[in-house]
Design a protein around this motif. Structure first.
Motif: not given
Ligand SMILES: [Zn+2]
Ligand SMILES: [Zn+2]
Ligand SMILES: [Zn+2]
Length: 467
Positions: A89, A92, A176, A180
């Motif tokens: 991702c 994150c 993800c 995000c």
């Molecule tokens: Zn993420």
């Protein structure tokens, strides 16, 4: 143009100095108190200290192995070269997709990367040995891993979040979750996206900037993220401000009334930087000390080149100060001096370990399918996600050669946040220290490495071992 300094230029360079001067102490205190509260790590306090600037102190007693801090990064990026190895991702840094996608994608990209120099693998050839000693799999097998039609045994025990593409359509950033994707778009990516939905006025220039960074130093991408972050924060602050005081702005807002907003937008960054990149970068071993001045000049020129490309891509007149070389140098220096690694362990490693641990009969069955993939991946089958990030609280922790805490990812820490755990019991009011280097090295070598961070260590152990 007049040769003398015009008042506008003087005001402009004055504003750059303001951006680069350390924020007043009460503001620093307030900022870190808010951060600590936000992170739910109430056992900590950031205190100014005369020797290092800042230090982190415990407010409670910690036991050995206790989690001291989970620190959210201000800005971070995966290394460009690491993007072949893992799909994570972009916000994150959690692994995404599936075990099959992680493996298939890596094999696919590796083949793309070597096919130019290594003609051995024609598209459907069965497992021909390549120059790296790895075996090669047929393209259609790799494709079926990537598109999900081939499932590996027991991979359902290692579920990963499904891949959410960037809303700007760049096909470079993946997430993800929608959360995000939106957070990244709002904070960094909308200006740096190369897709059709980008807010960058010149995505062509943006591509040139990225290419230059990938070919020279990918730390420039982090610096661009910091600038984008500040511009986007500035725009939000301004929008809120304009709404509040609609009537005050009869015409275009003037420089002196918008500068405080820029200063406010810049605040999180101003807590982190110390020195210019070309002043603080350690001299590489292959550069003779008499060539030092020239080396530093080259580094400065490189930063200038990168900044020009970035300017073409995302310049904002109201934030013109951010595009000065002095600011750019300080931002890059912030990553250089703090050297905070971003690491997330690969679930692919866990997966193969799991297969290896199965009861013999099950293991034999499973390995019939998994072994060719393991062979094709070779030794580096489980490369972790690696990058650089700036963690605001962790970066306040001072170094010690007998630290009482360390950065350590536990089993459950599966994203890019920094985790600090206690190495021994830590008493209330004690300073929390980590080691920036391999503390098992002898005294002189430690001092040499620490010189890269701009200090000589005077920790209790160095005081004892030193001359
Ligand atoms: Zn993420
Ligand atoms: Zn994008
Ligand atoms: Zn020391």
């Amino acid at each position: 143009m007049e040769a003398s300094i015009c008042p506008i230029d003087a005001q402009f360079s004055g504003q750059i100095s303001t951006l680069l001067s350390p924020p007043p102490l009460p503001q620093v205190q307030e900022y870190f108190e808010a951060l600590v509260a936000e992170r739910q790590c109430s056992g900590l306090r950031v205190k100014p200290d005369s020797e290092h600037g800042k230090g982190v102190y415990s407010e409670v007693d910690f036991q050995e192995g206790d989690l001291v801090l989970k620190d959210q990064m201000l800005v971070g990026a995966q290394h460009s070269s690491n993007k072949i190895d893992c799909l994570v991702c972009s916000f994150c840094f959690r692994f995404i997709g599936s075990i099959e996608l992680q493996i298939g994608r890596k094999l696919y990209l590796e083949v793309l990367g070597v096919s130019a120099v290594d003609e051995c693998g024609s598209s459907n050839e069965m497992r021909c040995s390549s120059s790296s000693g790895k075996t090669r799999l047929p393209q259609d097998t790799i494709q079926s891993l990537m598109n999900g039609s081939l499932r590996l045994p027991c991979s359902e025990n290692f579920p990963l979040p499904s891949v959410v593409p960037c809303v700007g359509g760049c096909e470079e950033a993946y997430y993800c979750s929608k959360t995000c994707a939106e957070a990244d778009w709002d904070s960094f990516h909308s200006l740096l996206c190369t897709g059709h939905g980008s807010l960058s006025p010149n995505t062509e220039a943006l591509l040139k900037f990225m290419k230059h960074a990938n070919e020279t130093n990918d730390i420039f991408i982090l610096a661009a993220k910091v600038i984008s972050f500040t511009i986007l924060r500035y725009r939000k602050l301004k929008a809120a401000n304009v709404e509040q005081q609609e009537k005050r702005y009869t015409s275009k807002p003037c420089n002196s009334c918008i500068f405080p907003l820029l200063l406010e937008a810049w605040k999180p960054v101003s807590m982190g930087f110390k020195r210019r990149w070309w002043d603080c970068i350690a001299l590489p071993e292959d550069v003779d000390s008499c060539d030092e001045a020239e080396f530093r000049m080259q580094i400065k020129d490189l930063a200038f080149e990168s900044l020009q490309l970035l300017k073409e891509a995302i310049y904002d007149e109201e934030c013109a100060q951010l595009f000065s070389l002095d600011i750019y140098g300080h931002i890059i220096g912030m990553f250089e001096l703090n050297n905070l690694d971003l690491v997330v362990a690969s679930p692919v490693e866990d997966y193969f370990l799991y297969i290896d641990d199965l009861p013999p009969s099950q293991k034999k069955e499973a390995e019939k399918i998994t072994k060719p993939f393991l062979d094709a991946l070779g030794e580096d089958y489980s490369i972790s996600c690696q990058g650089t990030a700036f963690f605001p609280l962790q970066s306040c922790m001072n170094h010690s050669c007998i630290p009482n805490a360390k950065a350590f990812k536990r089993e459950e820490d599966r994203d890019g946040q920094a985790t600090i755990v206690a190495l021994r019991p830590i008493l209330k009011e004690e300073e929390i220290t980590i080691s920036y280097i391999d503390e098992d090295l002898p005294y002189e070598e430690r001092q040499e490495l620490l010189a890269d961070y701009g200090f000589r260590c005077k920790c209790p152990r160095c005081t004892e071992e030193g001359p």
